[in-house]
Design an enzyme around this catalytic site. Structure first.
Site: not given
Ligand code: IPM
Ligand code: MG
Length: 356
Positions: A141, A192, A224, A248, A252
């Site tokens: 970000y 990752k 993942d 983020d 969700d």
């Protein structure tokens, strides 16, 4: 106690849900003998309309001067032009950065009365109780270089950068371990590392931090496969700690376990006690102004505010119990798919009515 709380209702359903959270805090103040002083400030699209900037200087000053900030939501189609120079979301990112709120806590504990509402089978949701610790002021970000350019041949190029220093990683991972110590003592560090150099540094630092907490188990997981495990084995998580953008996305996804995005609170914390509290849902422009939004996520965010910024744990628990009792009684807003839904205002009143 006396406390100053800055409200930034923002856009869309933000003002509706923040109103209910403020009433809840008023009820807590009356019941427990506290004095909370509220001030209201512009942030997001409403601030762009009035001042041309998503985070006006007086909003930031008021936030710095307050013990805590309670935010509704920012954004909406009105400000969604991808060419626009100012965007509502910039206000949220800027206030997090300016206040140094590097840790975003998002607890996920689906309510048993709502298990049938999850798109997942009830047995996959039963016993889910974890918290995501999302790094909030670094990573993809905020990394530089960031921007757009037109190349000599007329084609365009855009760049975002995922960058972390070891100290940024260390402070957020430490916080995750501290939380795990008070819980089931398992930290899942999500990265990752098979592809990203920043993730390999993240892993190295996480391992170092783990030595400071011999009573807590550390596991690493690729982002993942973490996304998959959230659906297949969610009860196996205790504390998840991860990069800004990974967090983020995963939160969700995690909200689906709870049955509705409208239920989940969050706290954004820094070095001191001051924090920013907001529901994890967005401004929901499609239902704004209709009085049907679910205020529960914001009311639970107010509980987190009491706990983390004001040190009022009993008061926080009182709100959480009132929410639980309300849901147990089958009183829901329309997002929870009930035949006779409560309005935003009725839901707020129902929860307040169960405050003990
Ligand atoms: C969130 C939101 C924000 C984020 C947006 C509105 C900038 O999605 O708090 O999760 O990406 O951090
Ligand atoms: Mg988000």
């Amino acid at each position: 106690m006396n406390a100053k709380i800055a409200l930034t209702p923002g856009d869309g359903i933000g003002p509706e849900v923040v109103d209910e959270a403020r009433r809840m805090l008023d009820a807590v103040a009356a019941k427990f003998g506290h004095t909370f002083t509220f001030t209201e400030h512009l942030l997001g699209g409403c601030a762009i309309d009035k001042h041309g900037t998503a985070l006006p200087a007086d909003t930031l000053a008021a936030a710095r001067n307050a013990d805590a900030v309670l935010l509704g939501a920012v954004g909406g189609p009105k400000w969604d032009d991808p060419q626009a120079k100012v965007r509502p979301e910039q206000g949220l990112l800027a206030i997090r950065k300016e206040l140094g709120l590097y840790a975003n806590l998002r607890p996920v504990r689906p309510h048993p009365a709502l298990a049938a509402l999850s798109p997942l089978k009830p047995e996959r949701v039963a016993g889910v109780d974890f918290i995501v610790v999302r790094e909030l002021t670094g990573g993809l970000y905020f990394g530089t270089p960031k921007g757009r350019e037109t190349l000599a041949d007329g084609s365009e190029r855009a760049v975002d950068t995922l960058v972390y220093t070891d100290s940024e990683i260390r402070r957020i991972v430490r916080l995750a371990f501290q939380l795990a110590q008070q819980r089931r003592k398992l930290v899942t560090s999500v990265d990752k590392a098979n592809v990203l150099e920043s993730s390999r540094l993240w892993r190295k630092v996480a391992l170092e931090v783990a030595h400071e907490f011999p009573d807590v188990k550390l596991e690493h997981q690729l982002v993942d496969s973490c996304a998959m495990r959230l659906i297949t084995h969610a009860p196996s998580f205790d504390v998840i700690v991860t990069e800004n953008m990974f967090g983020d996305i995963l939160t969700d996804e995690a909200a689906v376990l709870a049955g509705s995005l409208g239920l989940l609170p969050s706290a954004s914390l820094g070095a001191g006690r001051r924090g920013l509290y907001e529901p994890i849902h967005g401004s929901a422009p499609d239902i704004a102004g209709k009085g049907i939004a679910n205020p529960t996520g914001t009311i639970l965010s107010a509980a987190m505010l009491l706990r983390h910024s004001l040190g009022l744990a009993a008061e926080a628990c009182a709100i959480e119990s009132a929410v639980k009792a309300t849901l147990d009684a089958g009183q829901f807003t329309a997002d929870l798919g009930t035949k006779s839904p409560l309005s935003t205002v009725q839901m707020g009143a129902a929860i307040r009515g169960r405050l003990e």
